[in-house]
Scaffold this motif. Sequence first.
Motif, PDB file in Angstrom:
ATOM      1  N   LEU A 111      -8.494   4.121  -6.652  1.00  0.00           N
ATOM      2  CA  LEU A 111      -8.665   3.618  -8.011  1.00  0.00           C
ATOM      3  C   LEU A 111      -7.763   4.450  -8.928  1.00  0.00           C
ATOM      4  CD1 LEU A 111     -10.628   1.562  -9.553  1.00  0.00           C
ATOM      5  CD2 LEU A 111     -11.713   3.631 -10.409  1.00  0.00           C
ATOM      6  N   GLY A 112      -7.160   3.804  -9.919  1.00  0.00           N
ATOM      7  CA  GLY A 112      -6.347   4.520 -10.906  1.00  0.00           C
ATOM      8  C   GLY A 112      -6.646   3.990 -12.288  1.00  0.00           C
ATOM      9  N   SER A 113      -7.797   4.400 -12.828  1.00  0.00           N
ATOM     10  CA  SER A 113      -8.280   3.849 -14.098  1.00  0.00           C
ATOM     11  C   SER A 113      -8.258   4.909 -15.198  1.00  0.00           C
ATOM     12  CB  SER A 113      -9.722   3.357 -13.890  1.00  0.00           C
ATOM     13  OG  SER A 113     -10.356   3.129 -15.120  1.00  0.00           O
ATOM     14  N   SER A 115     -10.583   4.955 -17.366  1.00  0.00           N
ATOM     15  CA  SER A 115     -11.983   5.108 -17.781  1.00  0.00           C
ATOM     16  C   SER A 115     -12.638   6.363 -17.200  1.00  0.00           C
ATOM     17  CB  SER A 115     -12.793   3.891 -17.339  1.00  0.00           C
ATOM     18  OG  SER A 115     -14.152   4.093 -17.658  1.00  0.00           O
ATOM     19  N   LYS A 116     -13.460   6.998 -18.030  1.00  0.00           N
ATOM     20  CA  LYS A 116     -14.258   8.137 -17.556  1.00  0.00           C
ATOM     21  C   LYS A 116     -15.590   7.654 -16.993  1.00  0.00           C
ATOM     22  CE  LYS A 116     -12.100  11.672 -20.326  1.00  0.00           C
ATOM     23  NZ  LYS A 116     -12.182  12.697 -21.353  1.00  0.00           N
ATOM     24  N   ASN A 117     -15.794   6.338 -17.021  1.00  0.00           N
ATOM     25  CA  ASN A 117     -17.053   5.762 -16.522  1.00  0.00           C
ATOM     26  C   ASN A 117     -16.842   4.942 -15.258  1.00  0.00           C
ATOM     27  OD1 ASN A 117     -18.850   6.542 -18.803  1.00  0.00           O
ATOM     28  ND2 ASN A 117     -17.366   5.343 -19.966  1.00  0.00           N
ATOM     29  N   SER A 118     -15.747   5.174 -14.568  1.00  0.00           N
ATOM     30  CA  SER A 118     -15.401   4.288 -13.448  1.00  0.00           C
ATOM     31  C   SER A 118     -16.424   4.344 -12.316  1.00  0.00           C
ATOM     32  CB  SER A 118     -14.013   4.616 -12.914  1.00  0.00           C
ATOM     33  OG  SER A 118     -14.047   5.811 -12.188  1.00  0.00           O
ATOM     34  N   THR A 119     -16.995   5.521 -12.038  1.00  0.00           N
ATOM     35  CA  THR A 119     -17.927   5.597 -10.898  1.00  0.00           C
ATOM     36  C   THR A 119     -19.170   4.757 -11.160  1.00  0.00           C
ATOM     37  OG1 THR A 119     -18.694   7.709 -11.763  1.00  0.00           O
ATOM     38  CG2 THR A 119     -17.189   7.814  -9.923  1.00  0.00           C
ATOM     39  N   LYS A 120     -19.601   4.735 -12.414  1.00  0.00           N
ATOM     40  CA  LYS A 120     -20.761   3.915 -12.788  1.00  0.00           C
ATOM     41  C   LYS A 120     -20.431   2.424 -12.626  1.00  0.00           C
ATOM     42  CE  LYS A 120     -24.479   2.777 -15.514  1.00  0.00           C
ATOM     43  NZ  LYS A 120     -25.836   2.765 -14.987  1.00  0.00           N
ATOM     44  N   VAL A 121     -19.254   2.031 -13.091  1.00  0.00           N
ATOM     45  CA  VAL A 121     -18.853   0.616 -12.986  1.00  0.00           C
ATOM     46  C   VAL A 121     -18.752   0.210 -11.513  1.00  0.00           C
ATOM     47  CG1 VAL A 121     -17.041  -1.070 -13.522  1.00  0.00           C
ATOM     48  CG2 VAL A 121     -17.646   0.674 -15.214  1.00  0.00           C
ATOM     49  N   ILE A 134     -11.092   8.058  -5.761  1.00  0.00           N
ATOM     50  CA  ILE A 134     -11.349   7.584  -7.126  1.00  0.00           C
ATOM     51  C   ILE A 134     -10.524   8.433  -8.089  1.00  0.00           C
ATOM     52  CG2 ILE A 134     -13.081   7.190  -8.944  1.00  0.00           C
ATOM     53  CD1 ILE A 134     -13.642   5.546  -6.417  1.00  0.00           C
ATOM     54  N   GLY A 135      -9.540   7.823  -8.703  1.00  0.00           N
ATOM     55  CA  GLY A 135      -8.797   8.481  -9.772  1.00  0.00           C
ATOM     56  C   GLY A 135      -9.167   7.800 -11.069  1.00  0.00           C
ATOM     57  N   ASP A 136      -9.613   8.598 -12.043  1.00  0.00           N
ATOM     58  CA  ASP A 136      -9.987   7.976 -13.328  1.00  0.00           C
ATOM     59  C   ASP A 136      -9.727   8.939 -14.478  1.00  0.00           C
ATOM     60  OD1 ASP A 136     -12.093   9.769 -13.348  1.00  0.00           O
ATOM     61  OD2 ASP A 136     -13.667   8.260 -13.092  1.00  0.00           O
ATOM     62  N   PHE A 150      -1.719   7.655 -11.327  1.00  0.00           N
ATOM     63  CA  PHE A 150      -1.274   7.025 -10.070  1.00  0.00           C
ATOM     64  C   PHE A 150      -0.706   8.065  -9.115  1.00  0.00           C
ATOM     65  CE2 PHE A 150      -0.635   3.294 -13.085  1.00  0.00           C
ATOM     66  CZ  PHE A 150      -1.877   2.767 -12.788  1.00  0.00           C
ATOM     67  N   LEU A 151      -0.040   9.087  -9.664  1.00  0.00           N
ATOM     68  CA  LEU A 151       0.469  10.176  -8.812  1.00  0.00           C
ATOM     69  C   LEU A 151      -0.698  10.920  -8.182  1.00  0.00           C
ATOM     70  CD1 LEU A 151       3.368  11.471 -11.103  1.00  0.00           C
ATOM     71  CD2 LEU A 151       3.594  10.196  -8.958  1.00  0.00           C
ATOM     72  N   PHE A 152      -1.776  11.090  -8.967  1.00  0.00           N
ATOM     73  CA  PHE A 152      -2.997  11.724  -8.449  1.00  0.00           C
ATOM     74  C   PHE A 152      -3.532  10.922  -7.260  1.00  0.00           C
ATOM     75  CE2 PHE A 152      -7.645  11.747  -8.321  1.00  0.00           C
ATOM     76  CZ  PHE A 152      -7.946  13.095  -8.295  1.00  0.00           C
ATOM     77  N   GLY A 153      -3.640   9.604  -7.435  1.00  0.00           N
ATOM     78  CA  GLY A 153      -4.161   8.739  -6.373  1.00  0.00           C
ATOM     79  C   GLY A 153      -3.309   8.809  -5.118  1.00  0.00           C
ATOM     80  N   ALA A 154      -1.983   8.719  -5.302  1.00  0.00           N
ATOM     81  CA  ALA A 154      -1.065   8.737  -4.148  1.00  0.00           C
ATOM     82  C   ALA A 154      -1.180  10.071  -3.401  1.00  0.00           C
ATOM     83  CB  ALA A 154       0.365   8.510  -4.622  1.00  0.00           C
ATOM     84  N   GLU A 155      -1.234  11.150  -4.170  1.00  0.00           N
ATOM     85  CA  GLU A 155      -1.320  12.477  -3.535  1.00  0.00           C
ATOM     86  C   GLU A 155      -2.597  12.600  -2.703  1.00  0.00           C
ATOM     87  OE1 GLU A 155      -0.745  15.761  -6.283  1.00  0.00           O
ATOM     88  OE2 GLU A 155      -1.600  17.094  -4.762  1.00  0.00           O
ATOM     89  N   LYS A 156      -3.708  12.133  -3.276  1.00  0.00           N
ATOM     90  CA  LYS A 156      -4.991  12.215  -2.552  1.00  0.00           C
ATOM     91  C   LYS A 156      -4.998  11.300  -1.325  1.00  0.00           C
ATOM     92  CE  LYS A 156      -7.344  14.998  -5.261  1.00  0.00           C
ATOM     93  NZ  LYS A 156      -7.774  16.300  -4.786  1.00  0.00           N
ATOM     94  N   LEU A 157      -4.256  10.196  -1.412  1.00  0.00           N
ATOM     95  CA  LEU A 157      -4.156   9.292  -0.250  1.00  0.00           C
ATOM     96  C   LEU A 157      -3.157   9.821   0.774  1.00  0.00           C
ATOM     97  CD1 LEU A 157      -4.011   5.727  -1.921  1.00  0.00           C
ATOM     98  CD2 LEU A 157      -5.957   6.755  -0.742  1.00  0.00           C
ATOM     99  N   GLU A 158      -2.438  10.903   0.358  1.00  0.00           N
ATOM    100  CA  GLU A 158      -1.377  11.497   1.188  1.00  0.00           C
ATOM    101  C   GLU A 158      -0.256  10.484   1.433  1.00  0.00           C
ATOM    102  OE1 GLU A 158      -3.281  13.266   4.600  1.00  0.00           O
ATOM    103  OE2 GLU A 158      -4.123  14.867   3.382  1.00  0.00           O
ATOM    104  N   LEU A 159       0.120   9.804   0.354  1.00  0.00           N
ATOM    105  CA  LEU A 159       1.217   8.831   0.408  1.00  0.00           C
ATOM    106  C   LEU A 159       2.224   9.146  -0.694  1.00  0.00           C
ATOM    107  CD1 LEU A 159      -0.757   5.483   0.887  1.00  0.00           C
ATOM    108  CD2 LEU A 159       0.420   6.819   2.659  1.00  0.00           C
ATOM    109  N   LYS A 160       3.451   8.681  -0.492  1.00  0.00           N
ATOM    110  CA  LYS A 160       4.468   8.808  -1.537  1.00  0.00           C
ATOM    111  C   LYS A 160       4.344   7.589  -2.457  1.00  0.00           C
ATOM    112  CE  LYS A 160       7.869  10.854   1.597  1.00  0.00           C
ATOM    113  NZ  LYS A 160       7.919  10.150   2.882  1.00  0.00           N
ATOM    114  N   PRO A 161       4.782   7.704  -3.733  1.00  0.00           N
ATOM    115  CA  PRO A 161       4.696   6.550  -4.638  1.00  0.00           C
ATOM    116  C   PRO A 161       5.334   5.293  -4.057  1.00  0.00           C
ATOM    117  CG  PRO A 161       5.267   8.507  -5.874  1.00  0.00           C
ATOM    118  CD  PRO A 161       5.267   8.916  -4.431  1.00  0.00           C
TER     119      PRO A 161
END
Length: 219
Positions: A111-113, A115-121, A134-136, A150-161
Amino acid sequence: MIKGFIFDLDGVITDTAELHFLAWKALADEMGWNFDREVNEKLRGVSRLDSIGIIMDHNAVSLPEKEIVELATKKNEIYVASLNQITPEDYLPGARELLTHLRQEGFKVALGSASKNSTKVLAQLDATKYFDVIGDGNSVSKSKPAPDIFLFGAEKLELKPEECVVYEDAESGVDAAKAGGFHAVGIGPKERVGHADVRFDDMKQATLFEVKSHFKDLF
Ligand code: B16
Ligand code: MG
């Protein structure tokens, strides 16, 4: 090779824009500020504090920082209470099918949102199970159009952009994806997301088949 997908939340997985609108409207009414759906459209993908800034600019109002934060917090309390009405019926058409398909095909998903409420949604939708990361709004400090989320999400997925496709419905979100070197799928009208690598009117059309057909050399 495309190995992962990163999804924005509001306007891509579900439509929380109406609940944001009602919460901002309640605050604006209390403050005697003008606020309508046209102004609400400018808040798409924009962080909470930037959103109140846009509403205040629209009303030519300026306030001390502390008071702005208090008012944004008040809006958030109204918004968070309203999230209880979201159910697993509230995916945007096509979104759950796509997430299921990506799981079946073994893609990594984040997730790349803003929102600070993404986990609730996500919990209300019963969608948490579809995401590896979950990146938010709590994950990074610089919001879109900066590519950080999005860079945060990619890094955590261990993927390049360049190994990831980003789905976005906001102009600033597509800007962020492109700034980070991601492949951008725009959801919505040309005037808003026409600068994405490929654009669909809605999530129902943005299937894995269509995206694979567009980026055929990358799968
Ligand atoms: P919160 P997205 C964005 O979600 C919304 O589109 C935007 O209207 C909202 O202000 C922002 O999240 C922050 O939300 O107040 O819950 O932290 O499109 O980035 O998923
Ligand atoms: Mg969005």
